[in-house]
Scaffold this active site. Structure first.
Site, PDB file in Angstrom:
ATOM      1  N   GLY A 264      -9.612  11.635 -10.396  1.00 19.42           N
ATOM      2  CA  GLY A 264      -9.755  13.081 -10.502  1.00 19.42           C
ATOM      3  C   GLY A 264     -10.640  13.749  -9.479  1.00 19.42           C
ATOM      4  O   GLY A 264     -10.805  14.969  -9.498  1.00 19.42           O
TER       5      GLY A 264
ATOM      6  N   ASP B 155      -0.381  11.356 -12.186  1.00 19.27           N
ATOM      7  CA  ASP B 155      -0.716   9.957 -11.948  1.00 19.27           C
ATOM      8  C   ASP B 155      -0.186   9.135 -13.116  1.00 19.27           C
ATOM      9  O   ASP B 155       0.100   9.668 -14.206  1.00 19.27           O
ATOM     10  CB  ASP B 155      -2.226   9.754 -11.818  1.00 19.27           C
ATOM     11  CG  ASP B 155      -2.569   8.469 -11.076  1.00 19.27           C
ATOM     12  OD1 ASP B 155      -2.931   8.546  -9.883  1.00 19.27           O
ATOM     13  OD2 ASP B 155      -2.447   7.389 -11.672  1.00 19.27           O
TER      14      ASP B 155
ATOM     15  N   ASP C 248       5.332   9.297 -13.547  1.00 13.90           N
ATOM     16  CA  ASP C 248       5.729   8.375 -12.496  1.00 13.90           C
ATOM     17  C   ASP C 248       6.483   9.185 -11.445  1.00 13.90           C
ATOM     18  O   ASP C 248       7.497   9.819 -11.766  1.00 13.90           O
ATOM     19  CB  ASP C 248       6.623   7.287 -13.091  1.00 13.90           C
ATOM     20  CG  ASP C 248       6.956   6.182 -12.105  1.00 13.90           C
ATOM     21  OD1 ASP C 248       6.999   6.445 -10.887  1.00 13.90           O
ATOM     22  OD2 ASP C 248       7.181   5.042 -12.556  1.00 13.90           O
TER      23      ASP C 248
ATOM     24  N   ASP D 132      -2.716  10.838  -2.451  1.00 21.32           N
ATOM     25  CA  ASP D 132      -3.604   9.710  -2.163  1.00 21.32           C
ATOM     26  C   ASP D 132      -3.044   8.432  -2.795  1.00 21.32           C
ATOM     27  O   ASP D 132      -3.782   7.491  -3.062  1.00 21.32           O
ATOM     28  CB  ASP D 132      -5.009  10.004  -2.688  1.00 21.32           C
ATOM     29  CG  ASP D 132      -6.074   9.152  -2.005  1.00 21.32           C
ATOM     30  OD1 ASP D 132      -5.939   8.896  -0.796  1.00 21.32           O
ATOM     31  OD2 ASP D 132      -7.031   8.740  -2.684  1.00 21.32           O
TER      32      ASP D 132
ATOM     33  N   LYS E 144      -1.330   9.816   2.206  1.00 21.23           N
ATOM     34  CA  LYS E 144      -1.866   8.547   2.680  1.00 21.23           C
ATOM     35  C   LYS E 144      -0.752   7.539   2.895  1.00 21.23           C
ATOM     36  O   LYS E 144       0.201   7.471   2.119  1.00 21.23           O
ATOM     37  CB  LYS E 144      -2.875   7.992   1.672  1.00 21.23           C
ATOM     38  CG  LYS E 144      -3.506   6.672   2.100  1.00 21.23           C
ATOM     39  CD  LYS E 144      -4.743   6.359   1.287  1.00 21.23           C
ATOM     40  CE  LYS E 144      -4.448   5.936  -0.122  1.00 21.23           C
ATOM     41  NZ  LYS E 144      -5.675   5.630  -0.872  1.00 21.23           N
TER      42      LYS E 144
END
Length: 205
Positions: free
Chosen positions: A59, A79, A97, A119, A159
């Site tokens: 978070g 998440d 998901d 991320d 990322k």
């Protein structure tokens, strides 16, 4: 849930200075300083912006984004694991998901987003080639979602572990955004293959 994910730098035993600073400043994880660096470099966040955070657990990115967009903005986090922090009223975190997500349902509920952040990282198995292929697949899914939920002119930062498909990902970013660039944050571990690809100004159409 079809797949588990872990964050490359979220290790409970790794209590370095960034970890201690994050705890002192009330953030859930040291990864917050990577987002802060991305934001300062690329000006991703601003008051009233609507943000989607993919792979938001635990978070810290939601916490940082909430402070930047303010109470007239919105931060939505997704998440596989529930975020257990107390977040401001303009933040909502959901267990989901990304492989099963219908991006249009997000737009129908919240409207188009100004910024999508990812991320996400795969659960690593120690085989560099496999780990990087899985990372690239997650990045591509994040980019797919961003393409579908961002308003024209919106921004994306995701990322990815740099591997053989890195050049193709950059090319796809260039087709999707007016400006795109790979970026290696100072908070990333030395020798890590972790990079962020940042796209600014989503092209219309």
């Amino acid at each position: 849930m079809a797949r588990k994910r872990t964050k490359l730098g979220d290790r409970s035993a790794r209590h370095d200075s960034a970890y201690r600073r994050a705890k002192q400043e009330g953030f859930a994880a040291r990864a917050v300083y990577k987002l802060e660096e991305l934001d300062r470099r690329f000006h991703l966040l601003a008051p009233r912006r609507r943000v989607l955070d993919l792979g938001c657990w635990p978070g810290s990115w939601m916490q940082y984004a909430a402070g930047r967009v303010g109470d007239e903005g919105l931060v939505v986090g997704l998440d596989l694991r529930p975020v257990e922090l107390a977040l401001p009223p303009w933040c909502e975190a959901f267990v989901a998901d990304v492989d099963e997500l219908d991006p249009q349902s997000l737009v129908d509920r919240f409207g188009p987003f100004d910024v999508v952040l990812s991320d996400m990282a795969p659960k690593t198995i120690g085989d560099a080639t496999t780990d990087r292929l899985r990372s690239e697949a997650l990045f591509e899914r994040a980019l797919d979602i961003a393409t579908m939920v961002l308003r024209p002119g919106g921004h994306f930062a995701g990322k990815v572990f740099q591997g053989g498909g890195f050049g193709g990902l950059i090319e796809r970013m260039r087709l999707t955004f007016s400006q795109s660039k790979p970026f290696h944050t100072k908070g990333t571990r030395a020798g890590s293959a972790e990079h962020y690809l940042v796209g600014q100004g989503r092209r219309a159409g």
